[in-house]
Design a protein around this motif. Structure first.
Motif, mmCIF file in Angstrom:
data_model
loop_
_atom_site.group_PDB
_atom_site.id
_atom_site.type_symbol
_atom_site.label_atom_id
_atom_site.label_comp_id
_atom_site.label_asym_id
_atom_site.label_seq_id
_atom_site.Cartn_x
_atom_site.Cartn_y
_atom_site.Cartn_z
ATOM 1 N N PHE A 162 -7.991 7.171 -0.088
ATOM 2 C CA PHE A 162 -7.037 8.268 0.029
ATOM 3 C C PHE A 162 -6.181 8.377 -1.228
ATOM 4 N N LEU A 163 -5.648 7.259 -1.693
ATOM 5 C CA LEU A 163 -4.820 7.261 -2.903
ATOM 6 C C LEU A 163 -5.602 7.781 -4.099
ATOM 7 N N LEU A 164 -6.829 7.333 -4.230
ATOM 8 C CA LEU A 164 -7.679 7.750 -5.342
ATOM 9 C C LEU A 164 -7.965 9.252 -5.276
ATOM 10 N N ARG A 165 -8.314 9.721 -4.098
ATOM 11 C CA ARG A 165 -8.636 11.145 -3.887
ATOM 12 C C ARG A 165 -7.400 12.029 -4.124
ATOM 13 N N ALA A 185 2.106 -3.585 -2.478
ATOM 14 C CA ALA A 185 1.007 -3.851 -1.546
ATOM 15 C C ALA A 185 1.207 -5.185 -0.821
ATOM 16 N N GLU A 186 1.713 -6.183 -1.535
ATOM 17 C CA GLU A 186 1.987 -7.473 -0.889
ATOM 18 C C GLU A 186 3.028 -7.312 0.208
ATOM 19 N N ARG A 187 4.072 -6.562 -0.078
ATOM 20 C CA ARG A 187 5.137 -6.376 0.914
ATOM 21 C C ARG A 187 4.622 -5.588 2.125
ATOM 22 N N TYR A 188 3.700 -4.677 1.896
ATOM 23 C CA TYR A 188 3.055 -3.986 3.010
ATOM 24 C C TYR A 188 2.232 -4.980 3.841
ATOM 25 N N ALA A 189 1.463 -5.812 3.155
ATOM 26 C CA ALA A 189 0.562 -6.744 3.841
ATOM 27 C C ALA A 189 1.304 -7.734 4.732
ATOM 28 N N GLN A 207 5.375 4.122 3.972
ATOM 29 C CA GLN A 207 6.093 3.670 2.782
ATOM 30 C C GLN A 207 5.130 3.230 1.686
ATOM 31 N N LEU A 208 4.084 2.508 2.066
ATOM 32 C CA LEU A 208 3.085 2.058 1.093
ATOM 33 C C LEU A 208 2.466 3.238 0.361
ATOM 34 N N VAL A 209 1.955 4.191 1.105
ATOM 35 C CA VAL A 209 1.275 5.341 0.502
ATOM 36 C C VAL A 209 2.256 6.163 -0.328
ATOM 37 N N ASP A 210 3.442 6.400 0.195
ATOM 38 C CA ASP A 210 4.465 7.149 -0.532
ATOM 39 C C ASP A 210 4.767 6.494 -1.881
ATOM 40 N N GLU A 211 5.023 5.197 -1.868
ATOM 41 C CA GLU A 211 5.397 4.513 -3.108
ATOM 42 C C GLU A 211 4.237 4.444 -4.095
ATOM 43 N N LEU A 212 3.031 4.204 -3.603
ATOM 44 C CA LEU A 212 1.895 4.119 -4.525
ATOM 45 C C LEU A 212 1.525 5.484 -5.097
ATOM 46 N N LEU A 213 1.804 6.551 -4.381
ATOM 47 C CA LEU A 213 1.565 7.887 -4.941
ATOM 48 C C LEU A 213 2.631 8.246 -5.972
ATOM 49 N N ARG A 214 3.859 7.824 -5.762
ATOM 50 C CA ARG A 214 4.948 8.151 -6.701
ATOM 51 C C ARG A 214 4.960 7.265 -7.939
ATOM 52 N N TRP A 215 4.288 6.139 -7.901
ATOM 53 C CA TRP A 215 4.333 5.203 -9.019
ATOM 54 C C TRP A 215 3.848 5.873 -10.299
ATOM 55 N N ASP A 216 4.526 5.615 -11.395
ATOM 56 C CA ASP A 216 4.155 6.174 -12.699
ATOM 57 C C ASP A 216 3.209 5.185 -13.388
#
Length: 188
Positions: free
Chosen positions: A141-144, A79-83, A91-100
């Motif tokens: 969106f990520l939460l949903r 998130a910092e790198r996105y900001a 890329q932000l959404v993709d990576e945060l959705l794939r995170w384990d």
């Protein structure tokens, strides 16, 4: 507080965050040089003193390691790198959705009700929202998406597996298409 002060402070915060991330990236890069030569050789090619190389290598050993396939060591760093504009919204959404994300249950020390943050967990995403690294729309969106994914897995009788790369890319593209487009951020 004046609007001018807030605007200038926002710019200063962004520059501080960028500087800290650049430093972290530099430390990691110096750490990657360790197996390739002696500290003297590294110092020579970097144009710095050998004692500084020694300090950098110690810092590199202590620095959080990048997770393969991701832009950071944890969701907060992503998130910092996105900001700071290093990552696109996609890329932000993709990576945060794939995170384990590890589970966050039973986060007390057993003696009191204080809740401890679990590194690499969803707590990092919540903290990123609190620090205005990502906006509420992205968080929602990520939460949903995560809840929908969990519900689909549960309905199919499958154990939790997280998003596959294809599922995450598809969801990220849907989100980006539904917003103003895939632009570089800078919301910090």
């Amino acid at each position: 507080m004046s609007t001018q002060l807030e605007d200038r402070a926002k710019e200063a915060r962004l520059l501080r965050r960028r500087s800290e991330l650049d430093r972290l990236t530099y430390v990691r890069k110096v750490g990657e040089l360790a197996p390739l030569g002696s500290q003297r050789e590294i110092a020579k090619v970097l144009g710095i003193a050998q004692p500084n190389v020694s300090k950098m290598l110690k810092a590199a050993a202590a620095a959080p390691k990048l997770v393969e396939g991701f832009s950071g060591a944890d969701p907060y760093e992503i998130a910092e790198r996105y900001a700071i504009g290093e990552l696109t919204l996609f890329q932000l959404v993709d990576e945060l959705l794939r995170w384990d994300y590890p589970p966050t249950k039973n986060r007390t020390d057993g003696y009191d009700d204080l809740v401890f943050s679990v590194p690499g967990s969803w707590d990092d995403v919540v903290r990123a929202v609190d620090h205005e690294l990502i906006d509420g729309r992205t968080y929602d969106f990520l939460l949903r998406e995560g809840a929908d994914h969990d519900a689909r897995s549960e309905a199919a009788g499958l154990p939790y597996t997280g998003f596959t790369a294809d599922e995450a890319r598809e969801a990220a593209q849907r989100f980006v298409d539904g917003t103003s487009g895939d632009v570089l951020a800078g919301v910090a």
